[in-house]
Design an enzyme around this catalytic site. Structure first.
Site, mmCIF file in Angstrom:
data_model
loop_
_atom_site.group_PDB
_atom_site.id
_atom_site.type_symbol
_atom_site.label_atom_id
_atom_site.label_comp_id
_atom_site.label_asym_id
_atom_site.label_seq_id
_atom_site.Cartn_x
_atom_site.Cartn_y
_atom_site.Cartn_z
ATOM 1 N N SER A 1 27.835 -4.144 99.055
ATOM 2 C CA SER A 1 27.415 -3.846 97.689
ATOM 3 C C SER A 1 27.392 -2.349 97.428
ATOM 4 O O SER A 1 27.150 -1.548 98.334
ATOM 5 C CB SER A 1 26.013 -4.426 97.458
ATOM 6 O OG SER A 1 25.425 -3.929 96.289
ATOM 7 N N TYR B 1 16.868 -5.659 98.824
ATOM 8 C CA TYR B 1 18.195 -6.289 98.806
ATOM 9 C C TYR B 1 19.261 -5.267 99.177
ATOM 10 O O TYR B 1 20.073 -5.476 100.086
ATOM 11 C CB TYR B 1 18.517 -6.882 97.430
ATOM 12 C CG TYR B 1 20.000 -7.103 97.255
ATOM 13 C CD1 TYR B 1 20.646 -8.146 97.916
ATOM 14 C CD2 TYR B 1 20.767 -6.233 96.464
ATOM 15 C CE1 TYR B 1 22.018 -8.324 97.796
ATOM 16 C CE2 TYR B 1 22.132 -6.411 96.344
ATOM 17 C CZ TYR B 1 22.757 -7.459 97.005
ATOM 18 O OH TYR B 1 24.114 -7.624 96.893
ATOM 19 N N LYS C 1 21.767 -4.655 102.763
ATOM 20 C CA LYS C 1 23.214 -4.456 102.852
ATOM 21 C C LYS C 1 23.536 -3.179 103.633
ATOM 22 O O LYS C 1 24.464 -3.152 104.446
ATOM 23 C CB LYS C 1 23.823 -4.384 101.448
ATOM 24 C CG LYS C 1 23.760 -5.681 100.666
ATOM 25 C CD LYS C 1 24.603 -6.769 101.319
ATOM 26 C CE LYS C 1 24.650 -8.026 100.499
ATOM 27 N NZ LYS C 1 25.430 -9.109 101.121
ATOM 28 N N GLY D 1 14.316 -0.179 90.618
ATOM 29 C CA GLY D 1 15.517 -0.425 91.413
ATOM 30 C C GLY D 1 16.814 -0.098 90.712
ATOM 31 O O GLY D 1 17.874 -0.125 91.336
ATOM 32 N N ASP D 2 16.765 0.193 89.410
ATOM 33 C CA ASP D 2 17.998 0.509 88.687
ATOM 34 C C ASP D 2 18.316 2.003 88.784
ATOM 35 O O ASP D 2 17.418 2.841 88.734
ATOM 36 C CB ASP D 2 17.873 0.130 87.213
ATOM 37 C CG ASP D 2 18.028 -1.359 86.973
ATOM 38 O OD1 ASP D 2 18.601 -2.033 87.848
ATOM 39 O OD2 ASP D 2 17.584 -1.846 85.922
#
Length: 343
Positions: A127, A152, A156, A300-301
């Site tokens: 990702s 998340y 990754k 998280g953005d």
């Protein structure tokens, strides 16, 4: 004999589209999934499109005993494409241990079982979140990986580091990590698309469910980012283009054309659109007006994520073909079909 490929998370959104692409290219596909965020009827939908109904193994890869049993049964497989993971950014912030346990546990179990059964070609679903907030746009493969803003994303990043350690050891495995940007859209047949369980975490199904009236309103998270319209910008790629990139990456490994034991490729369109621009594209393409409202930022953005996919264009002989209008149009066709909407 057809070449057998194992697809973990194979009934999920990207996994199912990749299964179609591989079957149409002449491969035997075995789907492995615990059905935690997908449905078994996806197998029939794949069969409708390809005229081949793939075998489904319903197991939890995070449980070693189940993983070992399935891999022993399919030790004649030549490659693994590993999609299996929990993937909701917001949920991962609330449930970090669940995300680390599942995403990293399923990866390590899969790699262990692959090694035991002599399967040495491995493609990993990574990702763009591994870059955290990037220093420059577009993002190249050698950009610094920073601490992602969500468990998340960090799962990754850690997974990539685990695989780097594996190939640096005496292991003979060949790995390709594909870093996706934002997959959207659906198969042209209308038989496959994104259908999350419960409230969607991704933009496009939230848009289409708002258009059908399932969701009362679409929330746009933040309008004070340092972007052209204050709204976060993302690089959107059609899911079928993404599936075709997996086929190219797998065939590169099978032909042993990889130049390093572990190769990494960004997969995006190279074009960034803000959430508001995607909303307007949807309204223009479909004629459907959306009820949306701008609210505060979401944890998280990051302001902007746009890929440089030049390396994939060159090494994988692949380029995305479908534009934003095709992405949103196919997503709407899928939503209408599954909801039996007349619009």
């Amino acid at each position: 004999m057809k070449t057998k490929v194992l697809i973990t998370g194979g009934t999920g959104y990207i996994g199912s589209h990749t299964a179609v692409t591989l079957i149409e290219a002449g491969y035997e596909v075995i789907l492995i999934d615990n059905l935690s965020n997908s449905s078994e009827n996806v197998v029939s939908r794949i069969g409708t499109i390809t005229k081949v109904k793939p075998e489904l193994e319903v197991i939890d890869l995070a449980k070693m005993e189940q993983c070992a049993t399935v891999f022993k049964r399919h030790q004649d497989a030549k490659a693994i494409i590993h999609f299996a993971a929990l993937k909701a950014v917001g949920e991962s912030v609330k449930k970090p241990l669940e995300y680390y346990s599942n995403n990293i546990g399923s990866l390590t179990n899969t790699l262990i079982c692959a090694k035991k059964n002599g399967i040495d070609k491995f493609i990993f679903s990574s990702s763009a979140t591994v870059f955290g907030e990037p220093d420059s746009i577009p993002i190249t493969e050698d950009a610094l990986r920073k601490r992602p803003f969500s468990p998340y994303g960090n799962s990754k990043k850690v997974s990539e580091e685990i695989m780097e350690d594996l190939v640096a050891s005496e292991s003979a495995v060949s790995i390709t990590s594909l870093r996706y940007f934002n997959p959207i859209g659906a198969h042209d047949s209308g038989e496959l698309g994104e259908l999350p369980s419960g409230v969607p975490n991704n933009l496009m199904p939230y848009i289409t469910q708002t258009a059908t009236g399932i969701r009362e309103k679409l929330w746009v998270y933040g309008d004070d980012y340092p972007t052209r319209d204050g709204i976060p910008i993302r690089d959107y790629i059609h899911v079928v283009d993404l599936a075709e990139a997996h086929l190219s990456a797998m065939e590169r490994l099978l032909k042993e054309e990889n130049e390093e034991p572990m190769e990494v490729f960004n997969l995006g369109s190279g074009v960034g659109y803000s959430v508001m621009e995607v909303i307007h594209a949807f309204e223009t393409t479909t004629g459907q007006k959306l009820n949306y409202e701008i609210t505060h930022r979401r944890n998280g953005d990051v302001p902007q994520l746009v890929a440089s996919s030049e390396l994939a264009y060159k090494k994988l002989d692949w380029k995305p073909k479908r534009n934003l209008s095709e992405m949103v149009g196919s997503a709407w066709a899928w939503e209408k079909k599954i909801r039996n909407t007349k619009n």
